[in-house]
Design a protein around this motif. Structure first.
Motif, short mmCIF file in Angstrom:
data_model
loop_
_atom_site.label_atom_id
_atom_site.label_comp_id
_atom_site.label_asym_id
_atom_site.label_seq_id
_atom_site.Cartn_x
_atom_site.Cartn_y
_atom_site.Cartn_z
N ALA A 116 -4.96 -31.62 -35.22
CA ALA A 116 -5.17 -30.32 -35.15
C ALA A 116 -5.14 -30.02 -33.56
O ALA A 116 -5.49 -30.80 -32.65
CB ALA A 116 -6.74 -29.92 -35.35
N THR A 129 -2.36 -26.78 -37.43
CA THR A 129 -2.64 -27.86 -38.09
C THR A 129 -1.45 -28.91 -38.68
O THR A 129 -0.22 -28.24 -38.58
CB THR A 129 -3.37 -27.51 -39.54
N GLY A 133 -2.87 -30.47 -43.29
CA GLY A 133 -4.01 -30.09 -42.66
C GLY A 133 -5.03 -31.11 -42.65
O GLY A 133 -6.24 -31.03 -43.06
N PRO A 136 -8.94 -31.22 -40.24
CA PRO A 136 -9.37 -29.70 -40.56
C PRO A 136 -9.47 -29.05 -39.16
O PRO A 136 -10.13 -29.66 -38.08
CB PRO A 136 -10.96 -29.99 -41.08
N GLN A 179 -11.21 -21.41 -42.34
CA GLN A 179 -10.39 -22.74 -42.22
C GLN A 179 -8.82 -22.35 -42.00
O GLN A 179 -8.22 -21.75 -42.82
CB GLN A 179 -10.70 -23.68 -43.26
N ALA A 182 -3.38 -25.74 -44.01
CA ALA A 182 -2.52 -26.91 -43.71
C ALA A 182 -1.23 -26.49 -43.59
O ALA A 182 -0.70 -25.17 -44.11
CB ALA A 182 -2.45 -27.72 -45.23
N SER A 184 0.05 -24.89 -40.81
CA SER A 184 0.06 -23.71 -40.41
C SER A 184 -0.10 -23.38 -38.82
O SER A 184 -0.77 -24.32 -38.15
CB SER A 184 -1.14 -22.75 -40.99
N ASP A 389 -5.15 -28.26 -50.24
CA ASP A 389 -5.66 -27.74 -49.01
C ASP A 389 -6.96 -27.25 -48.90
O ASP A 389 -7.67 -26.44 -50.08
CB ASP A 389 -4.69 -26.61 -48.57
N ASN A 392 -10.47 -31.41 -47.59
CA ASN A 392 -10.53 -32.06 -46.66
C ASN A 392 -10.71 -33.78 -47.20
O ASN A 392 -11.34 -34.51 -46.20
CB ASN A 392 -11.81 -31.93 -45.91
N THR A 395 -9.73 -36.01 -44.17
CA THR A 395 -10.09 -36.01 -43.03
C THR A 395 -10.31 -37.30 -42.19
O THR A 395 -11.12 -38.24 -42.86
CB THR A 395 -11.55 -35.19 -43.08
#
Ligand code: AMP
Ligand code: MG
Length: 528
Positions: A116, A129, A133, A136, A179, A182, A184, A389, A392, A395
């Motif tokens: 991130a 991201t 994603g 997060p 949030q 993903a 993006s 998306d 998480n 993560t």
């Protein structure tokens, strides 16, 4: 910096055009904390960085612009080729910053990584991201102030101030926070809060038709590269179930490792896949460990899993709970393979491990659907790729909570592109699910492993069954268990994410009692 870990595993940043007091963020991820305040004519930037020993490597300052980068890149070689005549930047943050010079926000389309990022450039803040994603990123945007953090709970004090931005994904019971989707980039003008968004990746929609050999070969090469890119200088640790996904990762990691790799399997007092994992560990000659978690302790970890994943979906939490329990117990696992004294000034403080998983192979390959009809299999793959998306599942906080860094080769951008885009008949073939993956690895694993049917971690560890029993023992009827699990997970989510309570302070039995009570008094329980 611990050579095993990325420079940063998380951050919170605030950009203000006034003199607002910075937040005191809460994180589930564990790391050293560095704070900066940076004032320019246009704005103030407050940063809290969770780092692994060398915070300078997680940010880059150039031309009045500051870039924060949590995570890591997997296509550094390709990317450095785009910087002709330039010395390869010393950190991923510096590399991304240099690419930003040439490509602007479109630099993020070039990256294959797990990260991130936030870039503060005068009157502008850019969030980015990775394609999945997988780290997060949450944001809170209002005219004159822009906040972002790798955990939603870190923005708790800011939630009321934010305006919803249409390009963001809604966060449960946090109307002022969104949030970042993903794949993006959100490009925000600080004074107005106006946002322009760019998609940098979407799942492929078309399907490739390939001969069997070529399909298997393509998957093998992509996966080999992804495993190589994720293996640092120390002995990798593979969380191994003995299924094809994690066994494939372990086999490829072992092939490129000078000495034995480390593998670890978890089970509970009720269920495990130890014999299956042992077959693989023996075949690869790995230094293998088995960790048995008592079921009662596993369930007591629910608040920790939800705290780390920030996901209110009970199915996802059932997948993540056993892995969280494993990560939290890794402290004593094997050696980390560090010989030390290599002259690397970054040194190797601490015991954070770089963990490779086989997580997520089933999503692009439709593995968990146990579906042999091609239209239904393809529909399931399309649905899962459309809806991953925001859950998480990938993560790094699950392992970062225990001081480790996990990474998932099947969700490498290039591997994912290959896996998703293969036509369904290569995924289900000759009566086998995930056929192309099995074919790709047939020469590096015992036959019994190559053909072993799918068993989800929530099944193999007995997590689904024991969570159900926790609820039926509290008097919840069998036909309400599914709904009750959702309510339990949401209630815990509200306590640890929305209210910011520490998971150790959550009384699981009280939550279960509350939901059982609600279930008894409301024939058709409605979520709060
Ligand atoms: P699965 O639900 O079986 O696809 O599990 C996802 C990933 O979690 C696997 O590829 C492994 O890396 C890891 N995993 C699953 N089960 C275990 C286990 N019992 N012990 C250690 N790691 C596991
Ligand atoms: Mg499995």
């Amino acid at each position: 910096m611990q050579a095993n870990l990325p420079a940063a595993i998380g951050f919170m940043a605030e950009v203000h055009q006034d003199d607002a007091r910075p937040l005191e963020p809460l994180f589930a991820a564990r790391g050293s904390t560095a704070r900066w305040h940076e004032r320019t004519a246009d704005r103030t930037l407050h940063t809290v960085l969770l780092h692994s020993g060398a915070p300078d490597e997680a940010y880059a300052r150039e031309h009045g612009r500051t870039l924060l980068f949590a995570g890591e890149l997997y296509n550094r070689d390709e990317l450095s080729g785009l910087l002709p005549g330039r010395v390869l930047p010393s950190s991923d943050a510096a590399l991304v910053s240099a690419l930003f010079d040439g490509y602007g926000v479109h630099a993020f389309r070039l990256l294959n990584g797990r990260f991130a990022a936030l870039l503060a450039d005068r009157e502008r803040v850019v969030f980015a991201t990775d394609h999945a994603g997988s780290v997060p990123l949450y944001a809170c945007v209002a005219p004159g102030q822009v906040l972002a953090a790798t955990e939603a709970k870190a923005l708790r004090g800011a939630a009321a101030r934010g305006l919803p931005i249409s390009q963001g994904r809604a966060v449960r019971r946090r109307p002022g926070t969104c949030q970042v989707p993903a794949g993006s980039v959100l490009d925000i003008q600080v004074s107005t809060g106006m946002c322009v968004s760019h998609r940098t990746w979407t799942p492929p929609l078309a399907r490739r038709i390939l001969p069997e050999d070529e399909a298997a070969d393509t998957v093998r090469r992509a996966l080999e590269r992804a495993v190589r890119a994720r293996t640092g200088p120390h002995t990798p640790l593979v969380v191994l179930s003995g299924g094809i996904d994690s066994s494939a990762v372990a086999a490829l990691a072992a092939r490129r490792s000078a000495g034995p790799i480390d593998t670890v399997s978890m089970g509970t007092d009720e269920a495990d896949e130890f014999p299956q994992a042992r077959v693989v560990a023996r075949h690869l000659g790995s230094a293998h460990q088995e960790i048995t978690v008592p079921t009662a302790d596993l369930l007591l970890g629910l608040p920790h899993a939800i705290w780390a994943a920030e996901c209110p979906d009970p199915d996802v939490i059932e997948y993540l709970l056993p892995l969280t329990a494993l990560y939290l117990r890794l402290g004593d696992t094997g050696s980390d393979g560090d010989t030390g004294g290599d002259g690397d000034t970054r040194g190797n403080h601490g015991t954070g491990r770089r963990i490779l998983t086989g997580y997520g192979a089933d999503i692009p390959l439709g593995g968990m659907h146990r579906e042999s009809r091609l239209p239904e299999l393809e529909t399931a793959v399309c649905h899962d790729m459309d809806t991953f998306d925001g859950l998480n599942e990938l993560t790094p906080t699950l392992s970062a909570m225990a001081g480790h860094w996990s990474t998932h080769p099947y969700w490498d951008r290039d591997v994912l592109d290959v896996l998703v885009s293969l036509e369904a008949g290569l995924k289900r073939r000759h009566g086998r699910d995930k056929w192309v993956l099995r074919a790709a690895l047939h020469d590096v694993l015992p036959h019994e492993v190559v053909v072993r049917p799918k068993l989800g971690v929530h099944e193999g560890s007995g997590t689904t069954a024991s969570f159900s029993r926790l609820l039926t023992d509290a008097g919840i009827p069998q036909d309400r268990v599914r709904q009750a699990k959702r309510l339990v997970v949401e209630e815990i989510y509200d306590q640890v994410v929305v209210e910011g309570r520490h998971p150790d302070e959550v009384a699981l039995d009280a939550v279960v009692e509350l939901i059982a009570d609600r279930s008894a008094h409301h024939p058709c329980p409605v979520p709060r």
